[in-house]
Design an enzyme around this catalytic site. Structure first.
Site, short mmCIF file in Angstrom:
data_model
loop_
_atom_site.label_atom_id
_atom_site.label_comp_id
_atom_site.label_asym_id
_atom_site.label_seq_id
_atom_site.Cartn_x
_atom_site.Cartn_y
_atom_site.Cartn_z
N HIS A 170 -4.06 39.92 -102.23
CA HIS A 170 -3.92 38.58 -102.50
C HIS A 170 -3.02 38.22 -103.64
O HIS A 170 -2.32 37.19 -103.53
CB HIS A 170 -5.25 38.08 -103.27
N MET B 122 -10.60 33.46 -100.49
CA MET B 122 -12.30 33.43 -100.56
C MET B 122 -12.39 34.24 -101.74
O MET B 122 -13.61 34.57 -102.09
CB MET B 122 -12.99 34.22 -99.31
N LEU C 70 -10.37 38.78 -105.49
CA LEU C 70 -9.22 39.10 -105.36
C LEU C 70 -8.62 40.46 -105.44
O LEU C 70 -9.16 41.39 -106.32
CB LEU C 70 -8.19 38.22 -106.41
P1 AMP Z 1 -9.30 36.33 -97.74
O1 AMP Z 1 -9.94 35.88 -99.16
O2 AMP Z 1 -9.71 37.85 -97.82
O3 AMP Z 1 -9.83 35.81 -96.57
O4 AMP Z 1 -7.88 36.44 -97.63
C1 AMP Z 1 -7.05 35.52 -98.21
C2 AMP Z 1 -5.59 35.66 -97.82
O5 AMP Z 1 -5.31 36.62 -98.41
C3 AMP Z 1 -5.57 35.53 -96.31
O6 AMP Z 1 -4.41 34.90 -95.82
C4 AMP Z 1 -5.50 36.80 -95.77
O7 AMP Z 1 -4.70 37.34 -94.80
C5 AMP Z 1 -4.60 37.33 -97.19
N1 AMP Z 1 -5.01 38.83 -97.14
C6 AMP Z 1 -6.08 39.51 -97.48
N2 AMP Z 1 -6.01 40.98 -97.51
C7 AMP Z 1 -4.59 41.14 -97.32
C8 AMP Z 1 -3.62 42.31 -97.17
N3 AMP Z 1 -4.06 43.54 -97.35
N4 AMP Z 1 -2.23 42.13 -97.21
C9 AMP Z 1 -1.82 40.95 -96.76
N5 AMP Z 1 -2.45 39.71 -97.12
C10 AMP Z 1 -3.76 39.85 -97.22
#
Ligand code: AMP
Length: 275
Positions: free
Chosen positions: A28, A21, A24
């Protein structure tokens, strides 16, 4: 996006895909590095999916940092970025939802009704657009990873689903786009979760298996620092069903709690993750 990915596959390249989303952060970017390790052509999507937000959630204020995201993605060697507008993915006549049962009905389910249906619908669409690929998800959203694994298996989506370990700050805080919401004093209090997970991990490594004792160790730290706790729960790491009595050799401990207007989630697989 489809043209770019079809073109890559036609040239014999493997496609790696990281859906996000945006806003970043290093977490990410590490997923992008993992995609690069496992594939030859890296696709990133940036889409704040309205379908997965509840009416009282933070859709309107969710951080949007598109230009910085593209710069960071380029530095990490991303080959193509897909950043559609909501009306492109959900035109007015849109009327299909994808619903997974079982793993969506525990943990986050009662606190974010409809959330996973939004996730599974958009992930199905994104994987159909990208086509055959290795898709990387973060274990920070452990339940989401398991839901997407189930989805891909059940619907024969041509994607290999990988769960990347949670990326943390040196002091233990799991990286999250929502950490940007935290005031400095809340940022300090946010450490209650990782402190609790570490304590549970220590007890588990010392032989403690009683779910109630492990949960209590986490809850104590979280209650002391957070304004409100949604859940602290020991669950089976595959089915996500709650463990009532004694945990096995691996156990998921998952937490969701609020600091002011910010809701944070985190987890650890006891017996596996090092915190
Ligand atoms: P988001 O944009 O935050 O919904 O996340 C996009 C992807 O990044 C999802 O698969 C999340 O699980 C992953 N993600 C977000 N934060 C972390 C983190 N601290 N460690 C590993 N993966 C992450």
């Amino acid at each position: 996006m489809r043209e770019a990915c079809d073109g890559a596959r036609a040239r014999g390249l493997r496609v790696g895909f990281v859906p996000t989303m945006g806003a970043l952060h290093e977490g990410h970017l590490r997923l992008l590095d993992e995609a690069r390790r496992r594939a030859d052509f890296v696709a990133l999507s940036i889409f704040v999916n309205p379908l997965q937000f509840g009416p009282k959630e933070d859709l309107a204020r969710y951080p949007r940092t598109f230009d910085a995201d593209v710069t960071n993605a380029r530095e990490r060697g991303v080959d193509v970025v897909f950043a559609p507008h909501a009306e492109e993915l959900y035109p007015p006549a849109f009327s299909t939802k994808v619903r997974v049962e079982g793993v969506t009905e525990v943990l986050e389910a009662s606190f974010r009704p409809g959330h996973f249906e939004g996730v599974t619908t958009v992930v199905t669409k994104l994987l159909n657009i990208v086509g055959p690929c290795t898709a990387i998800f973060g274990r920070k959203d452990y339940q989401q990873w398991k839901v997407v694994e189930r989805l891909a298996r059940d619907l024969d989506l041509p994607a290999e689903i990988i769960g990347h370990p949670t990326v943390r700050e040196p002091d233990g805080l799991a990286l999250s786009s929502r950490n940007r919401y935290l005031a400095p004093e809340e940022r300090v209090r946010a450490l209650g979760i990782s402190r609790g997970l570490r304590e549970a991990s220590r007890l588990f490594d010392g032989g403690e298996r009683r779910a109630r004792i492990l949960e209590e160790a986490v809850r104590e730290q979280v209650v002391a620092t957070f304004d409100r706790v949604d859940y602290v729960s020991i669950a089976d790491p595959e089915t996500l069903q709650p463990v009532e009595a004694a945990a096995g050799e691996r156990a998921l401990i998952a937490v969701a709690a609020h600091l002011g207007k910010t809701r944070l989630i985190d987890n650890a697989v006891l017996g596996e993750d090092r915190l």
